[in-house]
Motif scaffolding. Structure first.
Motif, mmCIF file in Angstrom:
data_model
loop_
_atom_site.group_PDB
_atom_site.id
_atom_site.type_symbol
_atom_site.label_atom_id
_atom_site.label_comp_id
_atom_site.label_asym_id
_atom_site.label_seq_id
_atom_site.Cartn_x
_atom_site.Cartn_y
_atom_site.Cartn_z
ATOM 1 N N SER A 19 0.991 -1.239 -0.067
ATOM 2 C CA SER A 19 0.116 -0.086 -0.046
ATOM 3 C C SER A 19 0.994 1.395 -0.066
ATOM 4 C CB SER A 19 -0.703 -0.170 1.179
ATOM 5 O OG SER A 19 -1.819 -1.115 1.370
ATOM 6 N N SER A 20 0.742 2.073 -0.712
ATOM 7 C CA SER A 20 1.707 3.543 -1.097
ATOM 8 C C SER A 20 0.702 4.586 -1.355
ATOM 9 C CB SER A 20 2.553 3.009 -1.996
ATOM 10 O OG SER A 20 1.759 2.832 -3.392
ATOM 11 N N GLN A 21 1.524 5.673 -0.810
ATOM 12 C CA GLN A 21 1.197 6.888 -1.150
ATOM 13 C C GLN A 21 1.953 7.685 -2.239
ATOM 14 O OE1 GLN A 21 -2.005 8.689 -0.195
ATOM 15 N NE2 GLN A 21 -1.407 9.920 -1.980
ATOM 16 N N ARG A 22 1.734 7.894 -3.397
ATOM 17 C CA ARG A 22 2.513 8.611 -4.364
ATOM 18 C C ARG A 22 2.687 9.912 -4.123
ATOM 19 N NH1 ARG A 22 5.367 9.126 -7.440
ATOM 20 N NH2 ARG A 22 4.561 9.181 -9.564
ATOM 21 N N ASN A 23 3.581 10.466 -4.615
ATOM 22 C CA ASN A 23 3.771 12.074 -4.609
ATOM 23 C C ASN A 23 3.793 12.233 -6.007
ATOM 24 O OD1 ASN A 23 6.458 11.686 -5.970
ATOM 25 N ND2 ASN A 23 7.400 11.656 -3.510
ATOM 26 N N ALA A 24 4.091 13.738 -6.334
ATOM 27 C CA ALA A 24 3.820 13.973 -7.718
ATOM 28 C C ALA A 24 5.118 14.092 -8.527
ATOM 29 C CB ALA A 24 3.200 15.450 -7.830
ATOM 30 N N PHE A 59 -3.044 7.405 -3.708
ATOM 31 C CA PHE A 59 -2.996 6.096 -3.086
ATOM 32 C C PHE A 59 -3.344 4.798 -3.718
ATOM 33 C CE2 PHE A 59 -5.072 2.937 -0.223
ATOM 34 C CZ PHE A 59 -4.117 2.459 0.626
ATOM 35 N N GLY A 60 -2.419 3.741 -3.747
ATOM 36 C CA GLY A 60 -2.435 2.619 -4.368
ATOM 37 C C GLY A 60 -2.154 1.312 -3.559
ATOM 38 N N ILE A 61 -2.719 0.436 -4.124
ATOM 39 C CA ILE A 61 -2.428 -1.128 -3.508
ATOM 40 C C ILE A 61 -2.114 -1.972 -4.535
ATOM 41 C CG2 ILE A 61 -3.401 -3.158 -2.350
ATOM 42 C CD1 ILE A 61 -5.237 -1.112 -0.812
ATOM 43 N N THR A 62 -1.045 -2.524 -4.319
ATOM 44 C CA THR A 62 -0.570 -3.787 -5.413
ATOM 45 C C THR A 62 -0.358 -4.945 -4.671
ATOM 46 O OG1 THR A 62 0.570 -2.477 -6.924
ATOM 47 C CG2 THR A 62 1.245 -4.557 -6.851
ATOM 48 N N ASP A 94 5.587 9.217 -0.741
ATOM 49 C CA ASP A 94 5.298 9.846 0.580
ATOM 50 C C ASP A 94 5.282 8.767 1.834
ATOM 51 O OD1 ASP A 94 5.531 12.312 -0.601
ATOM 52 O OD2 ASP A 94 3.373 12.473 -0.628
ATOM 53 N N HIS A 95 4.635 7.761 1.723
ATOM 54 C CA HIS A 95 4.545 6.934 2.517
ATOM 55 C C HIS A 95 4.207 5.342 1.676
ATOM 56 C CE1 HIS A 95 3.122 5.622 6.867
ATOM 57 N NE2 HIS A 95 2.444 4.609 5.939
ATOM 58 N N PHE A 96 4.650 4.474 2.471
ATOM 59 C CA PHE A 96 4.134 3.014 2.089
ATOM 60 C C PHE A 96 4.006 2.001 3.259
ATOM 61 C CE2 PHE A 96 8.762 2.547 1.085
ATOM 62 C CZ PHE A 96 8.969 1.246 1.745
ATOM 63 N N GLU A 97 3.245 1.063 3.120
ATOM 64 C CA GLU A 97 3.270 -0.079 4.027
ATOM 65 C C GLU A 97 3.602 -1.534 3.138
ATOM 66 O OE1 GLU A 97 3.085 -0.002 7.430
ATOM 67 O OE2 GLU A 97 2.760 2.298 7.336
ATOM 68 N N LEU A 98 4.206 -2.336 3.622
ATOM 69 C CA LEU A 98 4.110 -3.837 3.326
ATOM 70 C C LEU A 98 3.880 -4.763 3.987
ATOM 71 C CD1 LEU A 98 6.486 -4.954 0.394
ATOM 72 C CD2 LEU A 98 6.644 -6.303 2.473
#
Length: 112
Positions: A19-24, A59-62, A94-98
């Motif tokens: 799960s991640s939050q991308r920046n620009a 916000f994305g989830i892979t 900006d942030h991620f969780e695995l």
């Protein structure tokens, strides 16, 4: 990158949930690297499939599916994947969780 639902074998197998939050920053570099990581993962022993989505807010989830914990660890040690992870930390997220989970049971429904 989103090919829809992964075609998976009967459990057990493993899911790596990213799960991640991308920046620009560097959209083009991110997009090409993300696609390359999927292509490269598909070549790895023990890889079963992937499902991925990202919202307009970044916000994305892979979820990548693997046969075993050993195949997950081999993927983690892959040099090109290691470089992409480092780039993600420095440039793209900006942030991620695995999270790693063992899938014991799975079922679905197709209303078509």
């Amino acid at each position: 990158m989103n090919d829809g639902f992964a075609q998976l074998p009967k459990p057990p197998y493993y899911a790596v949930i990213f799960s991640s939050q991308r920046n620009a920053h560097d959209e083009e570099g991110y997009g090409s690297t993300a696609q390359r990581m999927v292509e490269l993962a598909r070549e790895q022993p023990g890889f079963l499939g992937v499902e991925s989505t990202r919202g307009a807010d970044g916000f994305g989830i892979t979820v990548a599916y693997w046969e075993s914990e050993e195949s997950i660890l081999a993927w983690r040690r892959h040099a090109e994947h290691t470089a992409a992870r480092e780039r993600g930390r420095s440039d793209w997220y900006d942030h991620f969780e695995l999270r790693v989970a063992k899938v014991e049971r799975a079922y679905g429904w197709d209303g078509k």
